[in-house]
Design a protein around this motif. Structure first.
Motif, PDB file in Angstrom:
ATOM      1  N   ALA A  83      39.784  68.586  82.215  1.00 50.95           N
ATOM      2  CA  ALA A  83      39.672  69.793  81.389  1.00 50.95           C
ATOM      3  C   ALA A  83      38.916  70.888  82.150  1.00 50.95           C
ATOM      4  CB  ALA A  83      38.977  69.458  80.076  1.00 50.95           C
ATOM      5  N   ALA A 126      49.338  72.501  80.062  1.00 53.00           N
ATOM      6  CA  ALA A 126      48.295  71.523  80.420  1.00 53.00           C
ATOM      7  C   ALA A 126      48.923  70.147  80.546  1.00 53.00           C
ATOM      8  CB  ALA A 126      47.229  71.497  79.328  1.00 53.00           C
ATOM      9  N   GLY A 155      49.067  66.613  79.400  1.00 54.88           N
ATOM     10  CA  GLY A 155      48.677  65.694  78.330  1.00 54.88           C
ATOM     11  C   GLY A 155      48.951  64.260  78.761  1.00 54.88           C
ATOM     12  N   ASN A 191      44.174  63.733  74.989  1.00 58.01           N
ATOM     13  CA  ASN A 191      44.736  65.010  74.520  1.00 58.01           C
ATOM     14  C   ASN A 191      43.705  65.802  73.718  1.00 58.01           C
ATOM     15  OD1 ASN A 191      47.158  64.275  75.725  1.00 58.01           O
ATOM     16  ND2 ASN A 191      47.845  63.189  73.892  1.00 58.01           N
ATOM     17  N   LEU A 193      42.378  69.296  75.077  1.00 58.77           N
ATOM     18  CA  LEU A 193      42.700  70.480  74.274  1.00 58.77           C
ATOM     19  C   LEU A 193      41.448  71.136  73.711  1.00 58.77           C
ATOM     20  CD1 LEU A 193      45.940  69.389  72.392  1.00 58.77           C
ATOM     21  CD2 LEU A 193      45.710  71.129  74.173  1.00 58.77           C
ATOM     22  N   LYS A 228      42.093  74.822  74.628  1.00 62.14           N
ATOM     23  CA  LYS A 228      42.954  75.310  73.533  1.00 62.14           C
ATOM     24  C   LYS A 228      43.178  76.823  73.533  1.00 62.14           C
ATOM     25  CE  LYS A 228      39.577  75.422  69.696  1.00 62.14           C
ATOM     26  NZ  LYS A 228      38.320  75.400  70.437  1.00 62.14           N
ATOM     27  N   SER A 256      50.861  75.407  76.170  1.00 64.40           N
ATOM     28  CA  SER A 256      51.639  74.217  75.890  1.00 64.40           C
ATOM     29  C   SER A 256      50.949  73.018  76.548  1.00 64.40           C
ATOM     30  CB  SER A 256      53.029  74.457  76.490  1.00 64.40           C
ATOM     31  OG  SER A 256      53.848  73.352  76.355  1.00 64.40           O
ATOM     32  N   ILE A 257      51.280  71.830  76.069  1.00 60.42           N
ATOM     33  CA  ILE A 257      50.729  70.617  76.696  1.00 60.42           C
ATOM     34  C   ILE A 257      51.888  69.655  76.921  1.00 60.42           C
ATOM     35  CG2 ILE A 257      49.976  69.799  74.383  1.00 60.42           C
ATOM     36  CD1 ILE A 257      47.700  68.272  75.970  1.00 60.42           C
ATOM     37  N   ILE A 281      47.080  68.509  68.538  1.00 56.59           N
ATOM     38  CA  ILE A 281      47.086  69.979  68.620  1.00 56.59           C
ATOM     39  C   ILE A 281      46.590  70.570  67.307  1.00 56.59           C
ATOM     40  CG2 ILE A 281      48.561  72.027  68.839  1.00 56.59           C
ATOM     41  CD1 ILE A 281      50.431  70.375  70.632  1.00 56.59           C
ATOM     42  N   THR A 324      43.254  72.731  67.212  1.00 53.46           N
ATOM     43  CA  THR A 324      43.394  74.187  67.044  1.00 53.46           C
ATOM     44  C   THR A 324      43.222  74.605  65.587  1.00 53.46           C
ATOM     45  OG1 THR A 324      45.780  74.026  66.677  1.00 53.46           O
ATOM     46  CG2 THR A 324      45.068  74.354  68.949  1.00 53.46           C
ATOM     47  N   MET A 377      50.668  76.634  69.826  1.00 56.59           N
ATOM     48  CA  MET A 377      50.670  75.803  71.028  1.00 56.59           C
ATOM     49  C   MET A 377      51.811  74.789  70.947  1.00 56.59           C
ATOM     50  SD  MET A 377      47.976  73.370  72.843  1.00 56.59           S
ATOM     51  CE  MET A 377      46.690  74.553  72.738  1.00 56.59           C
TER      52      MET A 377
END
Ligand code: AHR
Length: 511
Positions: A187, A208, A210, A218, A222, A226, A231-232, A270, A274, A281
């Motif tokens: 990260a 990113a 994942g 994740n 994130l 975030k 996108s991941i 996500i 978020t 995302m």
């Protein structure tokens, strides 16, 4: 007993065409001798094989991810630009081969231009530096009078390439990855790479890395990224990781359900991090295939059967169903190895899964609509993904068959419908498409498609992929599994289709 009721007026979401994307890596004969072969009689002036380029165009490839994969984690993009005579030969530690760098960023961009694909570049977060990544962005996207932008011009590319999609490393969680790391280190690094890429191009779209089997990764990643990434990504190879039993047909037919679970898990991460359930995302399944690259006979056409095509189609149905969150997917790979086509010096063979991409890109629409499916079903044991284990590289733990982290001893049993269907519309063309996969291994079924509020149809066609045996395949001598078109029967406003056992069809109506 088999009925699909479609409500074309209830729109569920927009389908991004990038879900039909592909992946290309410097490995085996995917690039060299696959896409790029200057000595081949069909090569164009840029060294690209015309037959392969045409095959990519024919499936309307929307996006190509490059240059890896494991390869990228020790790839230095500057080795692959400039005069081809002067390019450095390097040892590729990912695939244990010599890389002569004859194909690099410029050649990849020529491939994208020739096919109409959007480029998606993955950065080296293994042995590469933040500066390398920034320079690459400058080389590709800058119009300034600065070193890397001028270098691109000197190399014959006056206009910037305009690369929008940038991946922050490949499988950075993995012990097999050059420079693999834990979630917190990833990260931190990804944040700095992302910042730098955006300094070089504020419009860069960042993906990113994942981890498909580890929600904790994740969530941690994130939590930091975030506000940075768009996108991941996750990856899926069903057989490579030994989670699916190749000889259990019903379990193979549950692969799409498994992919759905992976998406659900990432989606939950996500949303949790978020706090946004409307998904600004997105998810990118930026490598996927039923087979990985470690199987015997991985290059053998007879291995790529109708059964494989059915798995491919049902994964595409899953991606369509998840269109509100899955924005991109990259089939791994396009040419050779486990890819959609096989290319050698004699020509190309279009494998069954090639026709699946052709079927969907040509005949499915761009808006998912509501549908309800009544079907017989089968029961199967969902597989256990080896990578789920806390110590997923510990074979002994895997052998015991338990999910060590959750303490659940056995995998879940699921009921899955034999008929896998999604419906889409294309408003510009005024078309309705219903994808219908009959997963029954023995039974031809009569399926009724009932459309709520149906209107007069100008044209109705069924496009299908079928062959007598599940293990039928395509070879240079014989194409057994191809795409064919027929006409459906319409009675009292309802369509009746004979869906052969183990078949993939799209009913397409034009109003
Ligand atoms: O089989 C292809 C490899 O699988 C890719 O290089 C890597 O990203 C994945 O582990």
């Amino acid at each position: 007993m088999y009925t699909v009721t479609v409500n074309p007026h209830r729109k569920i979401g927009c389908i991004d065409q990038k879900i039909y994307g592909h992946f290309t890596e410097h490995a085996f004969q995917n690039i060299y001798q696959g896409m790029y072969a200057p000595d081949h009689p069909l090569a164009d002036v840029t060294g690209l094989r015309k037959d392969v380029v045409d095959a990519l165009k024919e499936v309307r490839v929307p996006v190509l991810r490059y240059p890896g994969g494991n390869f990228v984690s020790n790839y230095h993009w500057e080795d692959g630009i400039g005069s081809q005579n002067g390019r450095k030969r390097r040892f590729d530690y990912a695939w244990e081969t010599v890389e002569d760098n004859q194909f690099g960023t410029n050649e990849f961009m020529q491939l994208c231009r020739a096919t109409g694909a959007e480029p998606y570049l993955c950065c080296n977060m293994g042995t590469g530096t933040i500066r390398d990544a920034m320079n690459w962005v400058e080389y590709c996207n800058s119009n300034r009078d600065t070193y890397y932008a001028s270098l691109r011009r000197e190399n014959g590319f006056e206009e910037p390439f305009g690369v929008k999609y940038w991946g922050l490393g490949n499988e950075c969680y993995a012990p097999w990855q050059m420079g693999g790391m834990n979630a917190s280190d990833y990260a931190k690094h990804a944040m700095e790479f992302g910042k730098a890429i955006r300094f070089a191009d504020p419009n860069a779209y960042l993906v990113a890395c994942g981890f498909e089997s580890d929600p904790a990764w994740n969530i941690e990643v994130l939590g930091v990224l975030k506000d940075m990434v768009n996108s991941i990504s996750i990856h899926h190879y069903s057989i490579d990781w030994g989670c699916f039993n190749l000889h259990d047909y019903h379990q193979l037919m549950s692969i799409s359900e498994f992919v759905n679970e992976m998406i659900k898990s990432l989606r939950a991460a996500i949303e949790g991090v978020t706090g946004d359930i409307y998904h600004p995302m997105k998810i990118a399944l930026d490598e996927w295939n039923m087979f990985g690259w470690v199987n015997e006979r991985v290059d053998d056409n007879s291995f790529y059967t109708l059964e494989n095509a059915m798995v491919t189609a049902s994964v595409l149905n899953t991606l369509i169903r998840n269109c509100n969150v899955v924005e991109m997917a990259n089939y791994s790979v396009f040419v050779n190895i486990n890819g959609t086509i096989q290319a050698d010096c004699r020509g190309i063979v279009l494998r069954p899964q090639y026709y699946v991409f052709k079927l969907y890109t040509h005949h499915m629409g761009n808006v998912l609509v509501d549908s309800d499916v009544i079907s017989e079903q089968f029961e199967t044991n969902m597989p256990i993904d080896r990578r789920v284990f806390a110590d997923y590289f510990n074979e002994a733990a895997v052998e015991k068959g338990g999910r060590l982290r959750s303490g659940v001893e056995k995998s879940a049993r699921r009921s899955i419908k034999y008929l896998d269907s999604v419906s889409t519309i294309d408003e510009t063309r005024d078309e309705l498409s219903v994808a219908l996969i009959n997963k029954h291994p023995e039974k031809n079924v009569e399926c009724t498609v009932d459309i709520i509020g149906s209107r007069e149809v100008k044209n109705a066609q069924v496009h299908s992929i079928w062959s007598a045996k599940l293990n039928d395949c395509n070879t240079a001598e014989k194409q057994s599994v191809i795409l064919e078109t027929s006409e459906p029967i319409c009675r009292n406003g309802k369509f009746t289709l004979e869906l052969p056992r183990h078949s993939i069809s799209v009913l397409k109506l034009t109003y």
